[in-house]
Design a protein around this motif. Structure first.
Motif, PDB file in Angstrom:
ATOM      1  N   LEU A  97      -0.774  -8.992  -5.023  1.00  0.00           N
ATOM      2  CA  LEU A  97      -1.412  -7.920  -3.985  1.00  0.00           C
ATOM      3  C   LEU A  97      -1.224  -6.502  -4.453  1.00  0.00           C
ATOM      4  CD1 LEU A  97      -2.874  -7.343  -1.531  1.00  0.00           C
ATOM      5  CD2 LEU A  97      -0.558  -7.597  -0.119  1.00  0.00           C
ATOM      6  N   LEU A  98       0.008  -6.343  -4.996  1.00  0.00           N
ATOM      7  CA  LEU A  98       0.666  -4.775  -5.260  1.00  0.00           C
ATOM      8  C   LEU A  98      -0.449  -4.517  -6.849  1.00  0.00           C
ATOM      9  CD1 LEU A  98       3.734  -3.173  -5.324  1.00  0.00           C
ATOM     10  CD2 LEU A  98       2.788  -3.392  -7.743  1.00  0.00           C
ATOM     11  N   CYS A  99      -0.635  -5.497  -7.586  1.00  0.00           N
ATOM     12  CA  CYS A  99      -1.276  -5.265  -8.884  1.00  0.00           C
ATOM     13  C   CYS A  99      -2.732  -5.078  -8.235  1.00  0.00           C
ATOM     14  CB  CYS A  99      -1.258  -6.393  -9.992  1.00  0.00           C
ATOM     15  SG  CYS A  99       0.388  -6.375 -10.480  1.00  0.00           S
ATOM     16  N   ARG A 107      -0.412  -8.546 -15.063  1.00  0.00           N
ATOM     17  CA  ARG A 107      -0.471  -9.463 -14.012  1.00  0.00           C
ATOM     18  C   ARG A 107      -0.663 -10.809 -14.458  1.00  0.00           C
ATOM     19  NH1 ARG A 107      -4.746  -9.025  -8.939  1.00  0.00           N
ATOM     20  NH2 ARG A 107      -4.350 -10.797  -8.025  1.00  0.00           N
ATOM     21  N   MET A 108      -1.416 -10.810 -15.595  1.00  0.00           N
ATOM     22  CA  MET A 108      -1.701 -12.225 -16.068  1.00  0.00           C
ATOM     23  C   MET A 108      -0.486 -12.789 -16.940  1.00  0.00           C
ATOM     24  SD  MET A 108      -4.234 -13.182 -19.391  1.00  0.00           S
ATOM     25  CE  MET A 108      -3.043 -12.560 -20.569  1.00  0.00           C
ATOM     26  N   ALA A 122       4.720  -2.576 -13.534  1.00  0.00           N
ATOM     27  CA  ALA A 122       3.331  -2.149 -13.030  1.00  0.00           C
ATOM     28  C   ALA A 122       3.262  -0.828 -12.258  1.00  0.00           C
ATOM     29  CB  ALA A 122       3.024  -3.019 -12.039  1.00  0.00           C
ATOM     30  N   LEU A 123       4.270  -0.535 -11.703  1.00  0.00           N
ATOM     31  CA  LEU A 123       4.481   0.933 -11.056  1.00  0.00           C
ATOM     32  C   LEU A 123       4.658   1.956 -12.043  1.00  0.00           C
ATOM     33  CD1 LEU A 123       6.733   0.022  -8.109  1.00  0.00           C
ATOM     34  CD2 LEU A 123       4.367   0.493  -7.891  1.00  0.00           C
ATOM     35  N   ALA A 152       1.054  -1.057  -0.140  1.00  0.00           N
ATOM     36  CA  ALA A 152      -0.101   0.014  -0.097  1.00  0.00           C
ATOM     37  C   ALA A 152       0.979   1.261   0.018  1.00  0.00           C
ATOM     38  CB  ALA A 152      -0.932  -0.170   1.166  1.00  0.00           C
ATOM     39  N   GLY A 153       2.025   1.258   0.782  1.00  0.00           N
ATOM     40  CA  GLY A 153       2.983   2.402   0.778  1.00  0.00           C
ATOM     41  C   GLY A 153       3.438   2.641  -0.507  1.00  0.00           C
ATOM     42  N   LEU A 154       3.867   1.470  -0.887  1.00  0.00           N
ATOM     43  CA  LEU A 154       4.672   1.747  -2.308  1.00  0.00           C
ATOM     44  C   LEU A 154       3.708   2.241  -3.562  1.00  0.00           C
ATOM     45  CD1 LEU A 154       7.597   0.954  -3.579  1.00  0.00           C
ATOM     46  CD2 LEU A 154       6.601  -1.103  -4.127  1.00  0.00           C
TER      47      LEU A 154
END
Length: 314
Positions: free
Chosen positions: A248-250, A287-288, A304-305, A216-218
């Motif tokens: 989770l990040l995605c 993600r896939m 992703a970021l 969440a922070g990232l």
């Protein structure tokens, strides 16, 4: 933040999804039960649990302590076949796709006489994971199913399936559980986590894994336009090593981008909304590909970021 859910095969109670159950029961009571049911809905909402609930209904195993119920729980019922992604023993994780060799046993299973003289049931969990050859093999099975056969097919991405495959199935579209069911299922999770899960028990457990809020922070720093320094890249490497860290990040990044897209559309800024929606689609593809082909997770997280910075420039 502890919590757990019973395996779909072992679930004694179905929470929610009563409209889908009624639709199935009406078809069953009519004497013309459709042979294939496409159960779709958000990830973690209980699609596989519903599939096993309906399978138990057909096989006389709704009571988990009955002989049929115990065989279903143990995975030894002769008239129930389950297909899903298999574990890769070399890598110690699920394979990226369901292959044609995974689907082929359905043919022989359905063409043998039912061991208990009733229905034969097939559950294919995660239809979006079928590769092209497996999808075509399943399509042939759906075209000419034998009598007293029921296939329950689950997917979180119905739009990615072959149109011809979807057309041969009767849809059961699931939505999120209400607050009461979520609290009953996961009483130990904080209300904030349950609220953010949008009625998906699996998603609630998934979000609860971010115990130190690293993901969440990232995501927050990336969306704020901060340059990710060495310390942040160390966090990226740490997240990449976690079994579900990349997913989770995605998930968190997609959630925020989708929310901003909705806000932009509501404010009348359709150009911004369209740009953000495209970022969400790109993130889904990243993600896939990352999960299906076991790509380098740290590099996939960086990609992703990068969408967060592009989204700010729309």
């Amino acid at each position: 933040m502890s919590g757990s859910l019973p395996e779909p095969r072992l679930s004694a109670r179905l929470y929610g999804h009563q409209a889908a159950v009624r639709q199935f029961e009406e078809s069953l009571s009519s004497g013309r039960l459709h042979h294939a049911w496409l159960i779709s809905g958000p990830s973690g909402v209980g699609k596989a649990t519903l599939a096993f609930h309906l399978a138990r209904r057909l096989l006389g195993g709704s009571d988990l302590e009955s002989p049929a119920g115990r065989r279903i729980s143990a995975g030894t019922h002769g008239d129930l076949l389950t297909i899903a992604r298999k574990m890769d023993p070399r890598k110690g994780q699920l394979k990226g796709e369901i292959t044609v060799s995974d689907v082929q046993p359905i043919q022989s299973f359905l063409h043998h006489t039912a061991t208990e003289g009733g229905w034969r049931v097939v559950i294919v969990d995660g239809l979006e994971s079928l590769n092209r050859f497996a999808a075509n093999a399943l399509l042939k099975i759906l075209e000419e199913p034998p009598p007293k056969t029921a296939l329950f097919l689950t997917t979180s991405s119905p739009g990615t399936l072959l149109p011809t495959l979807r057309s041969r199935c009767r849809p059961l579209v699931l939505s999120g559980l209400d607050e009461a069911d979520m609290s009953a299922l996961l009483p130990t999770l904080p209300e904030g986590v349950l609220h953010r899960a949008d009625g998906s028990p699996g998603r609630a457990l998934f979000l609860a894994q971010d115990r130190d809020c690293l993901c969440a922070g990232l995501v927050e720093r990336a969306l704020a336009g901060e340059e990710l320094d060495h310390e942040n890249w160390v966090i990226v490497s740490q997240i990449a090593r976690e079994p579900d860290g990349f997913g989770l990040l995605c998930d968190l990044l997609g959630e925020t981008l989708a929310k901003r897209a909705r806000e932009a559309a509501f404010a009348g800024n359709l150009h911004l909304a369209a740009g953000l929606a495209e970022r969400v689609s790109q993130l889904g593809r990243i993600r896939m590909q990352g999960e299906r082909f076991n790509l380098d997770k740290a590099e996939a997280i960086r990609e992703a970021l990068a969408l967060a910075h592009q989204g700010r420039q729309d």
